[in-house]
Design an enzyme around this catalytic site. Sequence first.
Site: not given
Ligand code: UD1
Length: 389
Positions: A236
């Site tokens: 991821h």
């Molecule tokens: C975040 C953390 C990362 C961690 C990861 C674990 C930061 C900078 N990054 O990254 O360190 O390893 O979580 O998962 O804090 N989304 C969903 N549902 C959710 C959450 C996210 O669909 O419940 C999607 C959204 O489209 C979002 C994307 O996933 O834009 C990324 O989510 P985000 O929280 O921005 O970063 P992660 O890649 O999950």
Amino acid sequence: MLKRKYKLILVAGARPNFMKIAPIIRSLKLKARKEFKAESSKIKEERLKNKEGKGLSYKLVHTGQHYDYEMSQAFFDDLEIPKPDYFLEAGSGSHAIQTAKIMTAFEEVCLKEKPDIVIVVGDVNSTLACSIVAKKLLVKVAHIEAGLRSFDLTMPEEINRMVTDAITDYFFVTEQSAVDNLRKEGKPENRIYFVGHVMIDNLLYQLKKLEAVDPAGFEHQSLKQELDQYVFLTLHRPSNVDNRESLAGIVSALNEIAENIPIVFPVHPRTAKMLKQYNCNLSDKIHQLPPLGFQESLYFWKDARLVMTDSGGLQEETTALGVPCLTLRDNTERPITIEMGTNTLAGNRKEDIISCYRQIMENGKSDSAIPPKWDGKAAERIVDILISA
Ligand code: UD1
């Protein structure tokens, strides 16, 4: 440190935070249970429900950085984390938007609750946002998993780690490299506590629980039963999945590896989105699953022939259980997993991934050991320090 009854705020926001908060809450409850031993069970339960202890009480804040059922509530259930006192509904967005939303909402909570210490864990945006808010309100910050450094400032997590540690008052540390990093940065020696790893506390607790669970309850049990050997994959990191060339190279390596051994792949929402956007096709020997709860994920990876990952936590968890781990990154902020554990860095180029995979499958990694203090007692040490220091 604590002379009167102290109020703590525990912050959790994203999936990897939940595993680290659960053992702290369990340990706080255990302490309170002992403190109120002489009281009637009704009063005792009431106090536990109100998250009170004699030395300290706490409130739990969920920032809402992760919000899908599979990314959040499923973990609260699996990990036995109580319902948060505050849910900030920050949601997804750019780093600036997400961080700002968390900061704005968390400031209100701090102003209302007036905590003595805010406890943040790990390195996600919630960690950074809440520590800045707390410190500016003159509230002490305790950082669990402090001092880790990848020295790679293209990783958002590295910025989060550095900024959080710049304003942390109590550094709770998981491995010697983190102690060394904090010393080099001139942090006060008497504020660095090498306590072990709450993530491993959680792992050992959950492993025991898993032994008593009927796996028939897991949605994908039949898949595990039908596979003889398999690789367990998580992927991821933005540096791997947000870049077309990197993602295509990784997918091509995975498709080739899947010709030898099936791959079980719970797909993170970010990765699902990018695979679609870049038209990357995974072989049908790669079994794509939705994000798994903690127990079902553990049920799979503990018996994997190999774990391939770009997560930080899995590098450590595989080390703790002696499962070989191939990390799809050029660096790690957790060097103990390589020096002592089962981890090998492969980077994210196709040829490197395949050659590293072959090497591990042929030779394994001998002489791995459990890092110091990864014994399931880190949370207990942290709570003791908070109460008595
Ligand atoms: C975040 C953390 C990362 C961690 C990861 C674990 C930061 C900078 N990054 O990254 O360190 O390893 O979580 O998962 O804090 N989304 C969903 N549902 C959710 C959450 C996210 O669909 O419940 C999607 C959204 O489209 C979002 C994307 O996933 O834009 C990324 O989510 P985000 O929280 O921005 O970063 P992660 O890649 O999950």
